[in-house]
Design an enzyme around this catalytic site. Structure first.
Site, PDB file in Angstrom:
ATOM      1  N   ASP A 134       0.728  -1.278  -0.076  1.00  0.00           N
ATOM      2  CA  ASP A 134      -0.124  -0.037   0.194  1.00  0.00           C
ATOM      3  C   ASP A 134       0.776   1.327   0.234  1.00  0.00           C
ATOM      4  OD1 ASP A 134      -2.452   1.348  -0.120  1.00  0.00           O
ATOM      5  OD2 ASP A 134      -2.607   1.372   2.190  1.00  0.00           O
ATOM      6  N   TYR A 136       1.072   5.786  -0.474  1.00  0.00           N
ATOM      7  CA  TYR A 136       0.852   6.783   0.391  1.00  0.00           C
ATOM      8  C   TYR A 136       0.909   7.995  -0.664  1.00  0.00           C
ATOM      9  CZ  TYR A 136       0.203   9.262   4.840  1.00  0.00           C
ATOM     10  OH  TYR A 136      -0.236  10.178   5.937  1.00  0.00           O
ATOM     11  N   HIS A 141      -4.034  13.965   0.929  1.00  0.00           N
ATOM     12  CA  HIS A 141      -4.123  12.815   2.025  1.00  0.00           C
ATOM     13  C   HIS A 141      -2.934  12.940   2.816  1.00  0.00           C
ATOM     14  CE1 HIS A 141      -5.513   9.538   4.120  1.00  0.00           C
ATOM     15  NE2 HIS A 141      -4.301   8.864   4.088  1.00  0.00           N
ATOM     16  N   GLU A 209      -9.253   4.097  -2.571  1.00  0.00           N
ATOM     17  CA  GLU A 209      -7.933   3.837  -3.197  1.00  0.00           C
ATOM     18  C   GLU A 209      -8.247   3.093  -4.444  1.00  0.00           C
ATOM     19  OE1 GLU A 209      -4.580   2.592  -0.896  1.00  0.00           O
ATOM     20  OE2 GLU A 209      -5.324   3.166   0.972  1.00  0.00           O
ATOM     21  N   ASP A 241      -9.384   0.274   1.456  1.00  0.00           N
ATOM     22  CA  ASP A 241      -8.442  -0.051   2.600  1.00  0.00           C
ATOM     23  C   ASP A 241      -8.971   0.358   3.754  1.00  0.00           C
ATOM     24  OD1 ASP A 241      -6.307  -0.768   4.008  1.00  0.00           O
ATOM     25  OD2 ASP A 241      -5.097   1.272   3.468  1.00  0.00           O
ATOM     26  N   TYR A 252       0.825   2.409  15.330  1.00  0.00           N
ATOM     27  CA  TYR A 252       1.518   2.525  14.380  1.00  0.00           C
ATOM     28  C   TYR A 252       3.260   2.989  14.405  1.00  0.00           C
ATOM     29  CZ  TYR A 252       1.975   7.723  13.958  1.00  0.00           C
ATOM     30  OH  TYR A 252       2.202   9.020  14.013  1.00  0.00           O
TER      31      TYR A 252
HETATM   32 CA    CA Z   1      -4.347   2.921   2.770  1.00  0.00          CA
END
Ligand code: CA
Length: 424
Positions: A134, A136, A141, A209, A241, A252
């Site tokens: 994935d 970014y 965003h 996405e 997602d 995270y």
């Molecule tokens: Ca994502």
């Protein structure tokens, strides 16, 4: 121009010249009818064209593709054959569906066997996803998230304008549209709490996405340049997602997303080929800083794909909450693939790379509830009088996408998923 993309083409399939699946599209999927085994099909109008039936009757003989490729329960075997074969197959299907071609049009027996109503088939995961990455890659965003969680003055981290940031995601939990998604449980910690607790995520979100699906790429140790990238990309799907923001916020640091993302991602069932998207190439955002040579590209690399997100409460009507466009992406799919392989990492057929949340410049184009409702501070009003800061149990999230130009609409259909209550 790729011959199968000619806007003048018309199909003999009666409703094929309107909607998402005209003869210029021809997306691939895996479907089943009744108790029959899933196999490969192509969407045309409101129908599915059964490639196994075409092959059995010799209508694909010139391509020299083994029957097992079409009888397979995933598209991976076709992906292994490479772009010249993908392209020749799409061209042959275009020819067979052309209004001027009587081979299938006037053969009522094979035609009846090969065409199914989409409403009468079950769609399956079209691809066995080996590895899922994935990215970014939406500047808007990344800026929104950085503004909310870190520092508005330095919303982008120092690497962001120099490379397409990404992480390795979980492939096993990618599901096809229509599959319900259970609210995840996990560990969360409120800012003022002394210790974390365990329970259902309270901040369940979607991320709008798109994802591309690859062929085999090059051997381990070799890299794919931006100029070569398109030869290794089969096509694209819509990608939701699903994200649990409260789990994400606690877990995270320092290695990035983990259980907040790995419980589910949903994809649309029809893979629109990169060839079918070529007419919709457009200029993307200009790089703000110089980029290293291996990430440089020539020509228009963004793709103009209109995107919409809807929330449908249990028993209610769907309500559009977002309109965005894939062309806003700062990093193109070619740059993502070149970056992914620049260290010698190999690709395998059926690998999936998602774009990252596709937010546009305006507040109604943000691709997640986190941004649309700005961390819960600006709840969205629903037509039934309720509010949404995040996604509630019973809500169905629906994403749709399509490109349109010269009277031709190439659509992705939709990806939808209903949220079920957590199991405790
Ligand atoms: Ca994502």
């Amino acid at each position: 121009m790729i011959k199968a993309n000619d806007p003048a083409l018309r199909s003999w399939v009666s409703d094929a010249n309107k909607g998402d699946f005209p003869i210029q599209n021809l997306p691939f999927g895996v479907f089943s009818v009744g108790d029959a085994r899933p196999r490969l099909g192509v969407a045309i109008g409101s129908k599915v064209l059964d490639l196994q039936v075409l092959h059995t009757h010799g209508l694909l003989a010139e391509l020299n593709i083994e029957q097992g490729v079409f009888a397979s329960q995933s598209i991976n075997e076709l992906l292994q054959l490479g772009k010249p074969v993908w392209r020749a197959l799409r061209q042959r299907i275009s020819d067979l569906l052309n209004a001027d071609n009587d081979q299938l049009r006037d053969n009522s027996s094979i035609r009846g066997e090969a065409l199914h109503e989409q409403s009468a088939v079950t769609m399956h995961m079209p691809v066995r996803v080996g590895d899922y990455t994935d990215f970014y890659s939406s500047r808007e965003h990344a800026t929104n998230v950085g503004t909310m969680f870190r520092d508005p003055a330095n919303a982008l981290l120092p690497n962001w304008l120099h490379l397409p940031v990404g992480y390795h995601g979980r492939a096993s939990s990618i599901v096809v549209s229509g599959t319900p998604v259970r609210r995840p449980c996990g560990q969360t910690k409120a800012d003022d709490a002394a210790a974390p607790g365990f329970g259902p995520s309270r901040l369940l979100d979607f991320e709008l996405e798109m994802a591309f699906i690859t062929g085999d790429g090059k051997p381990l140790g070799e890299r794919i340049s931006t100029a070569e990238a398109d030869d290794h990309i089969f096509g694209m799907v819509l990608f939701n997602d699903w994200s649990a923001r409260d789990i994400q916020k606690w877990e995270y640091v320092p290695l990035g997303p983990f259980l907040a993302k790995s419980f589910a991602s949903s994809i649309s069932p029809w893979i629109v080929t990169l060839d079918a998207l070529e007419p919709f190439r457009t200029a993307g955002p200009e790089p703000e800083l110089p980029i290293l040579p291996y990430l440089q590209t020539e020509g228009d690399k963004a793709i103009d794909i209109n995107l919409e997100v809807f929330i449908q409460p249990e028993g209610g009507a769907e309500h559009r909450v977002c309109r965005s466009n894939f062309r806003h992406m700062y990093w193109s799919i070619e740059q993502q693939l070149a970056h992914h392989t620049v260290n010698g990492c190999n690709l395998r057929s059926g690998d999936m790379c998602a774009s990252g949340t596709i937010s546009g410049p305006t507040p109604d184009s943000y691709g997640s509830m986190l941004e649309l409702a700005w961390k819960g501070s600006k709840p969205l009003q629903m037509p039934d009088g309720s509010e949404r800061k995040f996604i509630l149990d019973g809500d169905t999230v629906i994403m749709r996408g399509w490109s349109e130009k010269d009277g031709v609409r190439v659509g992705f259909g939709e990806v939808r998923g209903k949220v079920l209550p957590a199991s405790l």
